[in-house]
Structures are given as C-alpha cells and as structure tokens.
Motif scaffolding. Sequence first.
Motif, PDB file in Angstrom:
ATOM      1  N   GLY A  10     -91.778  11.378  -0.097  1.00 23.42           N
ATOM      2  CA  GLY A  10     -92.552  10.648   0.897  1.00 23.42           C
ATOM      3  C   GLY A  10     -92.466  11.242   2.290  1.00 23.42           C
ATOM      4  N   PRO A  11     -93.336  10.738   3.209  1.00 22.87           N
ATOM      5  CA  PRO A  11     -93.376  11.245   4.579  1.00 22.87           C
ATOM      6  C   PRO A  11     -92.010  11.108   5.251  1.00 22.87           C
ATOM      7  CG  PRO A  11     -95.220   9.780   4.166  1.00 22.87           C
ATOM      8  CD  PRO A  11     -94.304   9.654   2.998  1.00 22.87           C
ATOM      9  N   ASP A  69     -95.326  26.876   9.953  1.00 21.78           N
ATOM     10  CA  ASP A  69     -95.915  27.764   8.940  1.00 21.78           C
ATOM     11  C   ASP A  69     -96.555  26.969   7.812  1.00 21.78           C
ATOM     12  OD1 ASP A  69     -94.820  29.796  10.432  1.00 21.78           O
ATOM     13  OD2 ASP A  69     -93.182  30.223   9.041  1.00 21.78           O
ATOM     14  N   LEU A  70     -95.846  25.934   7.344  1.00 16.52           N
ATOM     15  CA  LEU A  70     -96.364  25.139   6.219  1.00 16.52           C
ATOM     16  C   LEU A  70     -97.604  24.349   6.626  1.00 16.52           C
ATOM     17  CD1 LEU A  70     -92.987  23.971   4.647  1.00 16.52           C
ATOM     18  CD2 LEU A  70     -94.675  25.477   3.589  1.00 16.52           C
ATOM     19  N   GLU A  71     -97.664  23.977   7.894  1.00 13.38           N
ATOM     20  CA  GLU A  71     -98.859  23.286   8.381  1.00 13.38           C
ATOM     21  C   GLU A  71    -100.035  24.271   8.405  1.00 13.38           C
ATOM     22  OE1 GLU A  71     -98.278  21.408  12.177  1.00 13.38           O
ATOM     23  OE2 GLU A  71    -100.191  20.338  11.988  1.00 13.38           O
ATOM     24  N   ILE A  72     -99.778  25.469   8.889  1.00 10.88           N
ATOM     25  CA  ILE A  72    -100.816  26.514   8.907  1.00 10.88           C
ATOM     26  C   ILE A  72    -101.309  26.817   7.490  1.00 10.88           C
ATOM     27  CG2 ILE A  72    -101.189  28.988   9.342  1.00 10.88           C
ATOM     28  CD1 ILE A  72     -99.320  28.592  11.843  1.00 10.88           C
ATOM     29  N   GLU A  73    -100.410  26.828   6.531  1.00  8.28           N
ATOM     30  CA  GLU A  73    -100.787  27.099   5.134  1.00  8.28           C
ATOM     31  C   GLU A  73    -101.479  25.904   4.484  1.00  8.28           C
ATOM     32  OE1 GLU A  73    -100.841  29.798   3.490  1.00  8.28           O
ATOM     33  OE2 GLU A  73     -99.753  31.059   4.891  1.00  8.28           O
ATOM     34  N   GLY A  74    -101.481  24.774   5.175  1.00  9.58           N
ATOM     35  CA  GLY A  74    -102.141  23.580   4.620  1.00  9.58           C
ATOM     36  C   GLY A  74    -101.324  22.869   3.560  1.00  9.58           C
ATOM     37  N   ILE A  75    -100.018  23.094   3.586  1.00 12.64           N
ATOM     38  CA  ILE A  75     -99.136  22.486   2.584  1.00 12.64           C
ATOM     39  C   ILE A  75     -98.516  21.194   3.130  1.00 12.64           C
ATOM     40  CG2 ILE A  75     -96.950  22.880   1.321  1.00 12.64           C
ATOM     41  CD1 ILE A  75     -97.836  25.879   1.153  1.00 12.64           C
ATOM     42  N   VAL A  76     -98.326  21.174   4.438  1.00 15.36           N
ATOM     43  CA  VAL A  76     -97.705  20.028   5.105  1.00 15.36           C
ATOM     44  C   VAL A  76     -98.639  19.545   6.216  1.00 15.36           C
ATOM     45  CG1 VAL A  76     -95.856  19.508   6.779  1.00 15.36           C
ATOM     46  CG2 VAL A  76     -95.270  20.532   4.570  1.00 15.36           C
ATOM     47  N   LYS A  77     -98.670  18.220   6.427  1.00 17.66           N
ATOM     48  CA  LYS A  77     -99.404  17.715   7.596  1.00 17.66           C
ATOM     49  C   LYS A  77     -98.472  16.927   8.522  1.00 17.66           C
ATOM     50  CE  LYS A  77    -101.620  13.871   5.035  1.00 17.66           C
ATOM     51  NZ  LYS A  77    -101.721  14.262   3.605  1.00 17.66           N
ATOM     52  N   ARG A  78     -98.840  16.920   9.778  1.00 20.34           N
ATOM     53  CA  ARG A  78     -98.009  16.358  10.845  1.00 20.34           C
ATOM     54  C   ARG A  78     -98.761  15.200  11.474  1.00 20.34           C
ATOM     55  NH1 ARG A  78     -97.335  17.331  16.483  1.00 20.34           N
ATOM     56  NH2 ARG A  78     -95.172  17.588  17.115  1.00 20.34           N
ATOM     57  N   LYS A  79     -98.130  14.025  11.538  1.00 20.63           N
ATOM     58  CA  LYS A  79     -98.794  12.875  12.143  1.00 20.63           C
ATOM     59  C   LYS A  79     -97.922  12.303  13.253  1.00 20.63           C
ATOM     60  CE  LYS A  79    -101.478   8.791  11.005  1.00 20.63           C
ATOM     61  NZ  LYS A  79    -101.908   7.829   9.977  1.00 20.63           N
ATOM     62  N   VAL A  87     -91.233   8.830  20.762  1.00 25.39           N
ATOM     63  CA  VAL A  87     -92.308   9.273  19.866  1.00 25.39           C
ATOM     64  C   VAL A  87     -91.792   9.500  18.446  1.00 25.39           C
ATOM     65  CG1 VAL A  87     -92.011  11.736  20.382  1.00 25.39           C
ATOM     66  CG2 VAL A  87     -94.250  10.875  19.672  1.00 25.39           C
ATOM     67  N   ARG A  88     -92.616   9.137  17.486  1.00 26.08           N
ATOM     68  CA  ARG A  88     -92.236   9.315  16.090  1.00 26.08           C
ATOM     69  C   ARG A  88     -93.233  10.256  15.445  1.00 26.08           C
ATOM     70  NH1 ARG A  88     -93.391   5.899  11.548  1.00 26.08           N
ATOM     71  NH2 ARG A  88     -94.471   4.484  12.937  1.00 26.08           N
ATOM     72  N   ILE A  89     -92.725  11.269  14.789  1.00 28.62           N
ATOM     73  CA  ILE A  89     -93.605  12.240  14.130  1.00 28.62           C
ATOM     74  C   ILE A  89     -93.242  12.298  12.654  1.00 28.62           C
ATOM     75  CG2 ILE A  89     -94.180  14.692  13.989  1.00 28.62           C
ATOM     76  CD1 ILE A  89     -93.763  14.611  17.144  1.00 28.62           C
ATOM     77  N   GLU A  90     -94.252  12.127  11.806  1.00 30.79           N
ATOM     78  CA  GLU A  90     -93.990  12.163  10.379  1.00 30.79           C
ATOM     79  C   GLU A  90     -94.646  13.360   9.711  1.00 30.79           C
ATOM     80  OE1 GLU A  90     -92.902   7.670   8.916  1.00 30.79           O
ATOM     81  OE2 GLU A  90     -94.848   8.524   8.352  1.00 30.79           O
ATOM     82  N   TYR A  91     -93.846  14.032   8.906  1.00 33.72           N
ATOM     83  CA  TYR A  91     -94.351  15.154   8.132  1.00 33.72           C
ATOM     84  C   TYR A  91     -94.548  14.709   6.695  1.00 33.72           C
ATOM     85  CZ  TYR A  91     -93.151  18.002  12.124  1.00 33.72           C
ATOM     86  OH  TYR A  91     -93.088  18.530  13.384  1.00 33.72           O
ATOM     87  N   SER A  92     -95.665  15.128   6.100  1.00 36.79           N
ATOM     88  CA  SER A  92     -95.898  14.796   4.691  1.00 36.79           C
ATOM     89  C   SER A  92     -96.633  15.930   4.001  1.00 36.79           C
ATOM     90  CB  SER A  92     -96.694  13.497   4.592  1.00 36.79           C
ATOM     91  OG  SER A  92     -97.907  13.630   5.297  1.00 36.79           O
ATOM     92  N   LEU A  93     -96.707  15.861   2.684  1.00 37.79           N
ATOM     93  CA  LEU A  93     -97.398  16.890   1.917  1.00 37.79           C
ATOM     94  C   LEU A  93     -98.895  16.611   1.848  1.00 37.79           C
ATOM     95  CD1 LEU A  93     -94.928  17.274  -1.096  1.00 37.79           C
ATOM     96  CD2 LEU A  93     -95.146  18.792   0.881  1.00 37.79           C
ATOM     97  N   THR A  94     -99.673  17.648   1.917  1.00 36.79           N
ATOM     98  CA  THR A  94    -101.113  17.564   1.649  1.00 36.79           C
ATOM     99  C   THR A  94    -101.290  17.622   0.128  1.00 36.79           C
ATOM    100  OG1 THR A  94    -101.275  19.945   1.622  1.00 36.79           O
ATOM    101  CG2 THR A  94    -101.613  18.871   3.747  1.00 36.79           C
ATOM    102  N   ASP A  95    -102.541  17.583  -0.345  1.00 41.38           N
ATOM    103  CA  ASP A  95    -102.780  17.729  -1.786  1.00 41.38           C
ATOM    104  C   ASP A  95    -102.258  19.067  -2.291  1.00 41.38           C
ATOM    105  OD1 ASP A  95    -103.935  15.264  -1.865  1.00 41.38           O
ATOM    106  OD2 ASP A  95    -106.003  15.983  -1.828  1.00 41.38           O
ATOM    107  N   LYS A  96    -102.482  20.067  -1.478  1.00 43.09           N
ATOM    108  CA  LYS A  96    -101.994  21.407  -1.824  1.00 43.09           C
ATOM    109  C   LYS A  96    -100.471  21.421  -1.974  1.00 43.09           C
ATOM    110  CE  LYS A  96    -102.417  26.148   0.020  1.00 43.09           C
ATOM    111  NZ  LYS A  96    -103.072  26.950   1.095  1.00 43.09           N
ATOM    112  N   GLY A  97     -99.817  20.644  -1.135  1.00 43.34           N
ATOM    113  CA  GLY A  97     -98.367  20.532  -1.209  1.00 43.34           C
ATOM    114  C   GLY A  97     -97.912  19.721  -2.412  1.00 43.34           C
ATOM    115  N   ILE A  98     -98.619  18.610  -2.659  1.00 43.55           N
ATOM    116  CA  ILE A  98     -98.279  17.762  -3.805  1.00 43.55           C
ATOM    117  C   ILE A  98     -98.467  18.522  -5.112  1.00 43.55           C
ATOM    118  CG2 ILE A  98     -98.968  15.656  -5.068  1.00 43.55           C
ATOM    119  CD1 ILE A  98     -99.640  14.437  -2.254  1.00 43.55           C
TER     120      ILE A  98
END
Lengths: 102, 102
Positions: free
Chosen positions: B31-32, B55-65, B72-83
């Motif tokens: 999970g995020p 790097d993982l965000e650039i590759e589209g594997i992880v997204k940052r919210k 401030v709270r920042i959550e990292y999670s997997l994209t579909d590509k990551g999942i």
Amino acid sequence: MDKSICPRFEKAMTILSQRWTGMIIYQLLSGPQRFCTIESSIGVSGRVLSERLKDLEIEGIVKRKVYPDTPVRIEYSLTDKGIALEPLMRDIEKWSQSWLEV
Amino acid sequence: MDKSICPRFEKAMTILSQRWTGMIIYQLLSGPQRFCTIESSIGVSGRVLSERLKDLEIEGIVKRKVYPDTPVRIEYSLTDKGIALEPLMRDIEKWSQSWLEV
DNA sequence: TTAGTTAGTTACTTTATGTAAGTAATTATA
DNA sequence: TATAATTACTTACATAAAGTAACTAACTAA
C-alpha cells in the motif's frame, strides 16, 4: 529502522540486485557457457564477471567445471538452485514486453 | 561484444538491479507509504531513497501524491506498471523460501 | 523563543565498478 | 628459437555509486 521484512527475502534481493547478477543467470539459462562467452554476450567487464561468478558459486547458484583441454576450457552452468530462478526471469521478460518501450 | 539479448529485458534488469529498487517496490506492494516509513522499514538512506523514488517516478512505476497537511504529507504508491511487478516479487519470495537458509 | 515535525538536500567518506594492461600455462607459427 | 595466440583470470588505477551525518524549509506546539 523497524524492519519487518523476511530475512530470506532480503537476502534474495541482496544477491539478485547486485549489478550483472541477473544478466549472468539469464544468460546461463540457455546452457553452460564459458567465461569469454558470458563476458561478450552481456558486456560485463572481466573484473566484475570473475567476482560475480565466484559469489554465485559460493551461493550455490552457479557451478564451475574445468575441462583440461588446451587451452584450458572452463564451463559455468546453473545448479538446481539457479535453474529455480527461471520463472522469475520469465516474469521479468513478460513485464518488460508488456510495459517497456524499445 | 556480440549481444543478442532483448533490449527491453536489459532495460528491465537495469532498473530492477539498482540497489534498493526491488525493496522499495516490494514495500509499496502493501500500500501507499510515506518517505520516512519506507526509509525505516527497509533501512535505505534518505539520500538514496530520494534518488530512487525520483527515478521510479520517471519510469512510471511509482507515483507521488502530496497532501497539504501540516506538516506536509507525501505518499508514494505503485502505478499499474508497478503493480504489474507483483508476480515477479512473489517469485523472489517463493525462491527465497525454498532455497535460502535463515 | 525554543523545540519538533516531514521531506528532503548537501558535503564528505567509503565502497563498487569500469578500463586497460599484465599473468600463467600451453600450442602454433615464422 | 623467438614470437604470437589463446583462455581465464588478476592487478592497478580512475570514476561512479552509495553510506553517513549534518543541514534546510515550512510549519506547529509548548
């Protein structure tokens, strides 16, 4: 640090995320191969290849067989433990086909 | 060098064999998560974690919210590509259970 | 005013990797 | 006989990546 990750999983990751380790194992899936063949097919330097093959032999993933030809011929191949990594390699192949651009 | 290895496979290996990348993805499968949580759960340094997440965000594997809470709270999670990397992670889990000692 | 929080960044040190030349043992060639 | 060639490495040195610890910005709480 409040790790809760399985130490076996961590060890697997440590082995597999060494640079070149995955490529060496993948290359050996197509059969026993010599030092210079692995070197040229994946583009790793001799220095690092020598180091990795030693580590992988210690881990019981790769075995080394000497043929006393002339010049000497040495073949590296996967053990059962190494062959057991094939599904993982196939998943990486599948993922790369589905999600990566050329 | 006479490479015959699929360039997509090679790219996948390059991404996945970066130190900590696998552990970060594995960790995010549950999970995020926030920066400091990932940092302490896998034991990576902030310096490298920051670099890898970029790097993982650039590759589209992880997204940052970003959640504008305070602080401030920042959550990292997997994209579909990551999942899509989950089967691969499960393979590593299985292999480590079968073949590695504790 | 001082301390605490999160999500980083910076400077500096240590470790890993790349590069290129060298080595040992042996055969082939001029 | 000397020179070259081969394989499987190793060595020395340079560069790149990672670890460590202190620092920053923006804000709140005591």
